[in-house]
Design a protein around this motif. Structure first.
Motif, PDB file in Angstrom:
ATOM      1  N   GLN A 196       0.847  -1.193   0.000  1.00 15.48           N
ATOM      2  CA  GLN A 196       0.000   0.000   0.000  1.00 15.48           C
ATOM      3  C   GLN A 196       0.882   1.242   0.000  1.00 15.48           C
ATOM      4  OE1 GLN A 196      -2.798  -0.010   3.194  1.00 15.48           O
ATOM      5  NE2 GLN A 196      -4.022  -1.679   2.355  1.00 15.48           N
TER       6      GLN A 196
ATOM      7  N   PRO B  25       2.700   4.512   9.553  1.00  9.97           N
ATOM      8  CA  PRO B  25       2.398   3.248  10.239  1.00  9.97           C
ATOM      9  C   PRO B  25       3.687   2.520  10.620  1.00  9.97           C
ATOM     10  CG  PRO B  25       1.032   3.516   8.283  1.00  9.97           C
ATOM     11  CD  PRO B  25       2.050   4.604   8.237  1.00  9.97           C
TER      12      PRO B  25
ATOM     13  N   ALA C 109       4.511  -0.414  10.258  1.00 12.63           N
ATOM     14  CA  ALA C 109       4.932  -1.344   9.213  1.00 12.63           C
ATOM     15  C   ALA C 109       5.657  -0.650   8.074  1.00 12.63           C
ATOM     16  CB  ALA C 109       3.728  -2.106   8.668  1.00 12.63           C
ATOM     17  N   ALA C 110       5.607   0.694   8.030  1.00 16.70           N
ATOM     18  CA  ALA C 110       6.288   1.425   6.946  1.00 16.70           C
ATOM     19  C   ALA C 110       7.777   1.593   7.216  1.00 16.70           C
ATOM     20  CB  ALA C 110       5.637   2.790   6.752  1.00 16.70           C
TER      21      ALA C 110
ATOM     22  N   ARG D 195       2.540  -0.118   3.607  1.00 18.65           N
ATOM     23  CA  ARG D 195       2.492  -1.519   4.006  1.00 18.65           C
ATOM     24  C   ARG D 195       3.211  -2.368   2.966  1.00 18.65           C
ATOM     25  NH1 ARG D 195      -3.177  -4.602   4.980  1.00 18.65           N
ATOM     26  NH2 ARG D 195      -3.088  -4.853   2.720  1.00 18.65           N
ATOM     27  N   GLY D 196       4.003  -3.319   3.455  1.00 19.19           N
ATOM     28  CA  GLY D 196       4.785  -4.151   2.543  1.00 19.19           C
ATOM     29  C   GLY D 196       6.213  -3.687   2.406  1.00 19.19           C
TER      30      GLY D 196
END
Length: 400
Positions: A59, A319, A321-322, A380-381
């Protein structure tokens, strides 16, 4: 024994000298017309295809500004004050004939919960009707003695006895009537042809049936609970705060919390009162908070994880996760050439950042290089993008 360290030491020096002698050749190899490769080494780029983005679920989005604060994390639970809980009980023992509700059902104050049977109920009504009849006769006797006394034909002692009997019967009638009201029987509704053999047990408050304790056919002792009623509308939050953090807590502070069984949604509360005694088996003090907003789905006893805000500030944040951690540093991945990327391939470059405060899934960051306004990053990712970058670096190293 002393020669071995010397040999190792000399071997290391020889290796260093050999590397220095080979450096010019390496430099010559790098000084070639392929300027794009040199730039790629200085400014690492990772290529991700549209197919990979879709498969991994990457994302993209801008860096947001969040009100993050210095915080205290604490565990706690949702609780209903004892003033808003009630047991369905009876003043008289009896056998449960019927139960009219189910656990989880909402009930109103005075609503029928269960029906009890006991011969004692009939005895109280019988005594009430008998006493009521005697009361009528006693009143008539007082009136008769009063007339005789006024006509000089009656004895004062007889009038006094009649009045004493009347007073005693009035007291007994009032007592029996009150006992029936407490049992849920309206005294004016009974007669010799209409005696109630069962007792209606009603809810003491508005709320939800939490637990049904009694069973049909079982005998319930006086004051024993048949069911529990909980007014979940009065739920509040109890946080367990350690004593060293207590001076930082103030009435009115905002609490962000998440349910343990539903960590993806955030709720808010506000500090109302601060306890003054330690909880049993811990060095924590209860901080009572009022819930703010929708309480749908909240149940007494739910466990939560809360964050107490100590001071808010609008900060650039991403986030959790970033952010990826590699080689002792933290990075985010920024999309290159916005608007010029091919539809089937995207380019990203890592940008080192300094982490700030973290709160409920977001972390404040300070990029170590200037980013364009509205820069798009991997939200994300990022772990996959980083893995692709490491793979490309490894391939580049093997090529040389």
């Amino acid at each position: 024994m002393t020669m071995k360290p010397i040999i190792i030491y000399l071997s290391l020096i020889f290796g260093i000298l050999s590397a220095c002698q080979q450096r010019p050749n390496v430099q010559q190899e790098r000084e070639n017309p392929n300027q794009e490769e040199a730039e790629s080494h200085d400014d690492p780029i990772v290529h991700i295809t549209a197919e990979q983005i879709k498969a991994v679920g990457i994302q993209l989005g801008p860096i947001e500004h969040k009100e993050l604060s210095s915080t205290i994390r604490a565990n706690g639970s949702l609780k209903v004050p004892k003033t808003h809980k009630g047991y369905v009980t009876t003043l008289y023992g009896g056998t449960i004939r019927q139960i009219h509700t189910l656990p989880g059902q909402y009930v109103r104050r005075g609503q029928l919960i269960a029906t009890l049977a006991n011969p004692q109920f009939l005895q109280i009504q019988e005594e009430y009707l008998t006493t009521l009849s005697r009361l009528t006769y006693a009143q008539q006797e007082v009136d008769r003695q009063q007339i005789l006394q006024e006509g000089g034909a009656g004895a004062t002692k007889n009038l006094q006895n009649a009045k004493a009997e009347l007073s005693s019967l009035k007291a007994r009638t009032a007592s029996l009537a009150q006992q029936m009201r407490l049992a849920g029987i309206d005294p004016s509704s009974i007669s010799a042809d209409n005696l109630r053999g069962t007792l209606s047990i009603v809810s003491p408050i508005d709320g939800v049936i939490g637990e049904i304790i009694g069973q049909i056919g079982s005998y319930i002792e006086p004051s024993s609970p048949i069911a529990e009623v909980i007014d979940n509308a009065s739920l509040h939050l109890d946080l367990n705060v350690y004593e060293q953090d207590l001076p930082k807590i103030k009435v009115g502070q905002t609490i962000h919390f998440r349910l343990t069984n539903s960590p993806n949604r955030e709720y808010d509360a506000r500090v109302n009162t601060i306890g003054s005694t330690f909880e049993a088996n811990s060095r924590t003090i209860a901080v009572h908070c009022d819930l703010v907003g929708d309480k749908t789905g909240f149940i007494d006893g739910m466990n939560i994880t809360g964050v107490i805000s100590l001071g808010e500030e609008l900060l650039p944040a991403v986030p959790d996760a970033a952010i990826v951690h590699a080689d002792g540093k933290d990075y985010i991945f920024v999309q290159r050439d916005m608007g010029h990327s091919h539809e089937d391939e995207w380019e990203f470059t890592p940008v080192e950042v300094i982490r700030g405060t973290s709160q409920l899934g977001y972390t404040a960051i300070t990029p170590l290089e200037n980013l364009e306004e509205g820069a798009v990053i991997v939200l994300r990712g990022a772990f996959f993008v980083n893995a692709r970058l490491r793979e490309a670096d490894a391939d580049h190293g093997h090529a040389h």
